[in-house]
Write an enzyme that holds these catalytic residues in place. Structure first.
Site, PDB file in Angstrom:
ATOM      1  N   ARG A 107      33.063  42.298  41.921  1.00 24.60           N
ATOM      2  CA  ARG A 107      33.948  43.465  41.894  1.00 24.60           C
ATOM      3  C   ARG A 107      33.167  44.756  41.641  1.00 24.60           C
ATOM      4  NH1 ARG A 107      37.333  41.347  38.856  1.00 24.60           N
ATOM      5  NH2 ARG A 107      38.931  40.918  40.412  1.00 24.60           N
ATOM      6  N   TYR A 108      32.127  44.696  40.823  1.00 24.55           N
ATOM      7  CA  TYR A 108      31.338  45.870  40.474  1.00 24.55           C
ATOM      8  C   TYR A 108      29.928  45.708  41.034  1.00 24.55           C
ATOM      9  CZ  TYR A 108      35.126  46.411  37.092  1.00 24.55           C
ATOM     10  OH  TYR A 108      36.357  46.527  36.508  1.00 24.55           O
ATOM     11  N   ARG A 111      27.244  43.652  38.629  1.00 26.27           N
ATOM     12  CA  ARG A 111      27.587  42.425  37.901  1.00 26.27           C
ATOM     13  C   ARG A 111      28.524  41.568  38.744  1.00 26.27           C
ATOM     14  NH1 ARG A 111      31.049  46.655  34.633  1.00 26.27           N
ATOM     15  NH2 ARG A 111      29.563  47.846  35.837  1.00 26.27           N
ATOM     16  N   CYS A 120      40.750  25.068  30.798  1.00 25.58           N
ATOM     17  CA  CYS A 120      40.816  25.842  29.561  1.00 25.58           C
ATOM     18  C   CYS A 120      41.201  24.945  28.384  1.00 25.58           C
ATOM     19  CB  CYS A 120      41.856  26.956  29.677  1.00 25.58           C
ATOM     20  SG  CYS A 120      41.509  28.151  30.990  1.00 25.58           S
ATOM     21  N   CYS A 124      47.446  29.686  28.403  1.00 22.27           N
ATOM     22  CA  CYS A 124      48.281  30.782  27.924  1.00 22.27           C
ATOM     23  C   CYS A 124      49.366  31.078  28.951  1.00 22.27           C
ATOM     24  CB  CYS A 124      47.425  32.017  27.672  1.00 22.27           C
ATOM     25  SG  CYS A 124      46.108  31.752  26.461  1.00 22.27           S
ATOM     26  N   CYS A 127      48.633  34.076  31.435  1.00 19.31           N
ATOM     27  CA  CYS A 127      47.319  34.125  32.075  1.00 19.31           C
ATOM     28  C   CYS A 127      47.385  34.697  33.489  1.00 19.31           C
ATOM     29  CB  CYS A 127      46.727  32.716  32.118  1.00 19.31           C
ATOM     30  SG  CYS A 127      45.125  32.620  32.953  1.00 19.31           S
ATOM     31  N   ARG A 129      45.270  34.121  35.760  1.00 24.07           N
ATOM     32  CA  ARG A 129      44.810  33.103  36.710  1.00 24.07           C
ATOM     33  C   ARG A 129      45.679  31.851  36.622  1.00 24.07           C
ATOM     34  NH1 ARG A 129      38.896  34.479  35.154  1.00 24.07           N
ATOM     35  NH2 ARG A 129      38.369  36.055  36.700  1.00 24.07           N
ATOM     36  N   ASP A 288      48.026  41.853  32.984  1.00 20.80           N
ATOM     37  CA  ASP A 288      47.975  41.743  34.439  1.00 20.80           C
ATOM     38  C   ASP A 288      49.262  41.099  34.949  1.00 20.80           C
ATOM     39  OD1 ASP A 288      45.329  42.798  34.766  1.00 20.80           O
ATOM     40  OD2 ASP A 288      44.552  40.908  33.981  1.00 20.80           O
ATOM     41  N   ASP A 325      43.546  46.795  34.602  1.00 22.99           N
ATOM     42  CA  ASP A 325      42.837  46.314  35.782  1.00 22.99           C
ATOM     43  C   ASP A 325      43.710  46.658  36.983  1.00 22.99           C
ATOM     44  OD1 ASP A 325      40.837  44.989  37.218  1.00 22.99           O
ATOM     45  OD2 ASP A 325      40.670  43.444  35.674  1.00 22.99           O
ATOM     46  N   LYS A 332      38.659  47.910  36.395  1.00 28.54           N
ATOM     47  CA  LYS A 332      39.279  48.367  35.158  1.00 28.54           C
ATOM     48  C   LYS A 332      39.059  49.860  34.963  1.00 28.54           C
ATOM     49  CE  LYS A 332      38.423  43.996  32.743  1.00 28.54           C
ATOM     50  NZ  LYS A 332      37.600  43.376  33.830  1.00 28.54           N
TER      51      LYS A 332
END
Length: 362
Positions: A107-108, A111, A120, A124, A127, A129, A288, A325, A332
């Site tokens: 995305r950047y 990085r 996981c 959650c 989440c 994702r 998100d 985001d 972000k």
């Protein structure tokens, strides 16, 4: 199955969970939740369980006093998860669109994310994702991992790799060590960052073998995900300290969630505890817009007002950057409260304006 660098393979469950057989297990089904007294009836949640994974590790289960408390809300399924708001999206931050090869998100410019698995310790309910994570999903094969690592090696502009998922600390120490060693051998990578919920959600999974697997010559940072002060138990503190003793700086990120931390008092308690553990608050995330998460949404202006109320109440060391985001994968951006006025004056924490003397502000 989880494929190892030597070509052998292991069942994902045994490769990722290192909990002794005599200790309590995670709750992974509606039947488990009903037996634990966390739900009364399985029927209203059958559709939710069919679509989204369930896992509540023992450490988090022990913190739940009520299904609607700040911990219960985060981890116990709710029928509202099947209601998708018009603005919600299965890929809310554009991960899929920005994935040049499986396991990589770029995305950047400098990085990239490396997602070696989508498993996981806890699933959650908010989440971003949630459409992809689960106990059987997203483990890169040996070939896919090799392609992902080769992609990183072939892009010299990448200076930082963020291991995420899923949760990279759910990998077996052997697999984790292999990945860290491979990244360590890529000359242009300066920083390895690990994003994890394990030290807080399931501290029993942190072992000496895991810590040894993180040995690297690169700068390494651990970023915890923690949302409420109740999560930062004494066991979580010991787990965090085990990384710090290895010389790994620890930061934290938090998602602003209705009913979990949507007040100045809740965030103040969280950030004070985080700082006492020598952890630096990093990001406060605007939620998100994943499907079925609207019940957790706090409007941005309300979030800004909460942070405004915190200014002056907590140390600057505890101050996070409030970020959103941008949907679609645009990255972000900070949405912190403003103190600089258009006329060049500034507002103090009580809302009073002051004209700055000296050189004019741009």
């Amino acid at each position: 199955m989880l494929f190892m660098p030597d070509g052998s393979c292991h069942d994902t469950k045994h490769a990722t969970e290192r909990r002794p057989s005599s200790t309590p297990r995670s709750l992974r089904s509606l039947a488990d939740l009903r037996r634990a007294g966390l739900i009364d009836d399985e029927a209203p949640l059958q559709a939710v369980a069919a679509q989204y994974a369930i896992a509540i590790p023992p450490a988090m289960q022990a913190l739940i006093t009520d299904r609607h408390d700040p911990i219960g809300l985060q981890v116990i399924p709710d029928p509202a998860e099947m209601i998708t708001a018009p603005y919600e999206n299965v890929d809310p931050i554009g991960d899929d669109a920005l994935s040049p090869v499986p396991g990589i998100v770029h995305r950047y410019p400098d990085r990239a994310l490396l997602k070696p698995l989508l498993i996981c310790p806890v699933y959650c309910r908010f989440c971003f994702r949630r459409e992809h994570v689960g106990p059987d999903g997203g483990v890169l094969s040996e070939e896919q991992l090799r392609i992902a690592l080769d992609w990183l090696a072939g892009h010299p502009q990448i200076r930082e790799v963020i291991l995420t998922g899923g949760d990279p600390l759910m990998l077996s120490p052997r697999r984790l060590s292999f990945i860290i060693n491979e990244l360590n051998n890529i000359p242009h990578i300066d920083i390895i960052r690990i994003h994890s919920r394990v030290p807080v959600a399931d501290p029993a999974l942190v072992t000496q073998a895991m810590l040894d697997a993180l040995e690297t010559d690169k700068a390494m940072f651990l970023v915890l995900h923690t949302n409420n002060v109740k999560e930062l138990t004494d066991l979580a503190a010991l787990s965090i300290q085990s990384f710090q003793r290895r010389g790994i700086p620890v930061l934290s990120q938090t998602v602003l969630l209705r009913g979990v931390n949507d007040s100045a008092e809740a965030l103040e308690a969280l950030y004070r505890r985080i700082l006492r553990l020598r952890v630096k608050p990093y990001y406060l995330h605007q939620l998100d817009a994943a499907p079925g998460t609207a019940r957790f949404r706090v409007p941005v202006e309300e979030g800004r007002a909460i942070l405004h109320a915190l200014r002056g109440r907590i140390s600057g060391l505890a101050w996070p950057t409030y970020v959103i985001d941008i949907p679609g994968g645009y990255g972000k951006v900070p949405v912190d409260p403003d103190y600089l006025e258009s006329d060049g004056s500034v507002r103090d924490i009580n809302g009073h304006r002051h004209i700055l003397s000296g050189e004019a502000l741009p």
